[in-house]
Enzyme design. Structure first.
Site, mmCIF file in Angstrom:
data_model
loop_
_atom_site.group_PDB
_atom_site.id
_atom_site.type_symbol
_atom_site.label_atom_id
_atom_site.label_comp_id
_atom_site.label_asym_id
_atom_site.label_seq_id
_atom_site.Cartn_x
_atom_site.Cartn_y
_atom_site.Cartn_z
ATOM 1 N N ASP A 16 29.670 -135.032 7.286
ATOM 2 C CA ASP A 16 29.444 -134.099 8.387
ATOM 3 C C ASP A 16 28.421 -134.740 9.316
ATOM 4 O O ASP A 16 27.227 -134.705 9.058
ATOM 5 C CB ASP A 16 28.955 -132.750 7.840
ATOM 6 C CG ASP A 16 28.687 -131.746 8.963
ATOM 7 O OD1 ASP A 16 28.626 -132.157 10.136
ATOM 8 O OD2 ASP A 16 28.515 -130.549 8.644
ATOM 9 N N LYS A 24 29.114 -131.066 18.451
ATOM 10 C CA LYS A 24 27.867 -131.118 19.223
ATOM 11 C C LYS A 24 27.926 -132.160 20.347
ATOM 12 O O LYS A 24 28.541 -131.898 21.365
ATOM 13 C CB LYS A 24 26.682 -131.322 18.276
ATOM 14 C CG LYS A 24 26.501 -130.113 17.347
ATOM 15 C CD LYS A 24 25.084 -129.843 16.910
ATOM 16 C CE LYS A 24 24.917 -128.432 16.398
ATOM 17 N NZ LYS A 24 25.016 -128.256 14.967
ATOM 18 N N PHE A 80 23.962 -127.560 5.970
ATOM 19 C CA PHE A 80 24.529 -126.628 6.940
ATOM 20 C C PHE A 80 25.822 -127.224 7.469
ATOM 21 O O PHE A 80 25.829 -128.327 8.014
ATOM 22 C CB PHE A 80 23.573 -126.353 8.104
ATOM 23 C CG PHE A 80 24.161 -125.403 9.116
ATOM 24 C CD1 PHE A 80 24.357 -124.067 8.788
ATOM 25 C CD2 PHE A 80 24.557 -125.839 10.370
ATOM 26 C CE1 PHE A 80 24.931 -123.182 9.699
ATOM 27 C CE2 PHE A 80 25.129 -124.962 11.284
ATOM 28 C CZ PHE A 80 25.308 -123.640 10.950
#
Ligand SMILES: *Cc1c(COP(=O)(O)O)cnc(C)c1O
Length: 396
Positions: free
Chosen positions: A215, A244, A130
């Site tokens: 990532d 995040k 993702f």
């Protein structure tokens, strides 16, 4: 008209938070939840952290936003701190994770272009990954629910099985620009890359003149007990996506790169109106002031070990439901013997515990990183009670 004013792309549940206090969320009717989802690994200092709140309030009153056409003392300062603490030589600030991924893809393509190899533009990524929801990010995943109906996607992506080094090597060709990988897959179900796989990708990238793009949007920023997860693999990337936790709840992301990997990113090649504005930088500074300390990282590691041990002890008592625990630091996953979404809903609705469902039947445990022993005990108590009261749905 039946469409809701909020575009109905989320299966929103009955929790309607209006306030947060540390590791707890409070709903409209005053109901309390132990928040071990933390906005999906975002609220790393919990809710209402005084240092973060004050930094945002003070900066909002001083200077909120200016154009990136002006000098940025605030951006320079935070970028320098990140450069000092990581493999990177340079930082581009974004407002979200998917924009950091977008910047990483552009940086990689532009690197080869600047070297006179524009044909090297294909990114190799991995199954169940993702990377976000922009066209670039969905082109780098094989998950149909994110891709269907959005074609044509970007050309220049190949998705190969995660943790399969031979498949990664077989996908390399003269057009290969780089690998894009989450060291620990988050949405995919807290699935760590093996040591062999990470070292192997680093070696393959070096051998074939490709870039390694990590990532670390979910697994980075102290989540696993080191500042970034790749430190535990003993490798460094050429480019890294961060978001995040970096803003602790304020929308902030970053694309970090070595000087070499960023060599194509010259004036005019990229930009963002909001990216790195003074308000975002103030939030980023306040978060880094806390999580940048070795003591903080040590505590994440200690709490992560405690929580993991407690989860492992609990599993045999509920072996009709729980299968295993995996992950690192405070990025943990409980694999169930059945799909995880309805158990996550049961914990939420009947036991006041917020967790996050992930792929591969996993319940993701992603608490704030400043939790204490009492929160761990409460989590375990709620999980045990939840497992006892849960009626496992009949297999379809
Ligand atoms: C959440 C996430 C993203 C996307 O971040 P957004 O801020 O939602 O755009 C990308 N990659 C990983 C690994 C993530 O966990």
């Amino acid at each position: 008209m039946t469409i809701t004013p909020l575009m109905p792309v989320y299966p929103r549940c009955g929790v309607r938070p209006v306030r947060g206090e540390g590791a707890y969320l409070i709903g409209e009717q005053g109901e309390r939840y132990l928040d071990f989802a933390a906005g999906i690994a975002v609220n790393i200092l919990g809710h209402g952290h005084p240092g973060l709140v004050k930094a945002i309030a003070d900066q909002a009153a001083t200077l909120m936003h200016v154009s990136n056409l002006y000098g940025s003392p605030q951006g320079e300062h935070l970028a320098q701190r990140l450069v000092d603490k990581t493999f990177a030589d340079t930082v581009f600030f974004t407002n979200s994770g998917t924009e950091a991924v977008e910047c990483a893809i552009k940086t990689a393509r532009r690197y080869h272009y600047a070297k006179g190899n524009p044909e090297k533009n294909r990114i190799i990524s991995f199954s169940n990954a993702f990377h976000g929801r922009t066209m670039g990010a969905i082109s780098a995943t094989n998950q149909p629910k994110m891709r269907d109906g959005f074609e044509p996607l970007l050309p220049g992506f190949t998705v190969v099985p995660f943790n399969d080094l031979a498949a990664a090597e077989a996908a390399i060709g003269p057009d290969a620009a780089g690998f894009l990988i989450e060291p620990i897959q988050g949405e995919g179900g807290i699935m760590p890359a093996t040591q062999e796989f990470m070292t192997g990708l680093r070696d393959l990238a070096d051998k074939h003149g490709m870039l390694l793009i990590l990532d670390e949007i979910q697994c980075g920023y102290a989540r696993t007990g080191t500042f970034f997860a790749h430190e535990q693999y003993g490798i460094t990337p050429d480019i890294m996506c961060v978001a995040k936790g970096i803003g602790g709840g304020f929308p902030l992301g970053a694309c970090l790169a070595t000087e070499e990997a960023a060599s194509g990113m010259v004036i005019g090649t990229h930009g963002s109106t909001y990216g790195g504005n003074p308000l975002a930088m103030a939030a980023g500074e306040a978060v880094l002031d806390v999580v940048g300390e070795q003591e903080f990282l040590d505590n994440v590691k200690r709490m992560g070990d405690r929580l993991r041990q407690a989860l492992e002890q609990m599993i045999p008592n509920h072996d009709h439901l729980f299968e295993s625990v995996r992950g690192s630091g405070l990025m943990l996953g409980i694999r169930l013997k059945t799909e995880s979404r309805s158990f996550v809903a049961h914990l939420r609705d009947n036991h006041g515990l917020l967790t996050a469902a992930g792929g591969d039947n996993v319940v993701r445990i992603l608490p704030p990183l400043n939790i204490e022993e009492s929160h761990i005990a409460e989590c375990i108590e709620k999980l045990s009670a939840g497992a006892r009261s849960y009626k496992v749905p009949e297999a379809a």
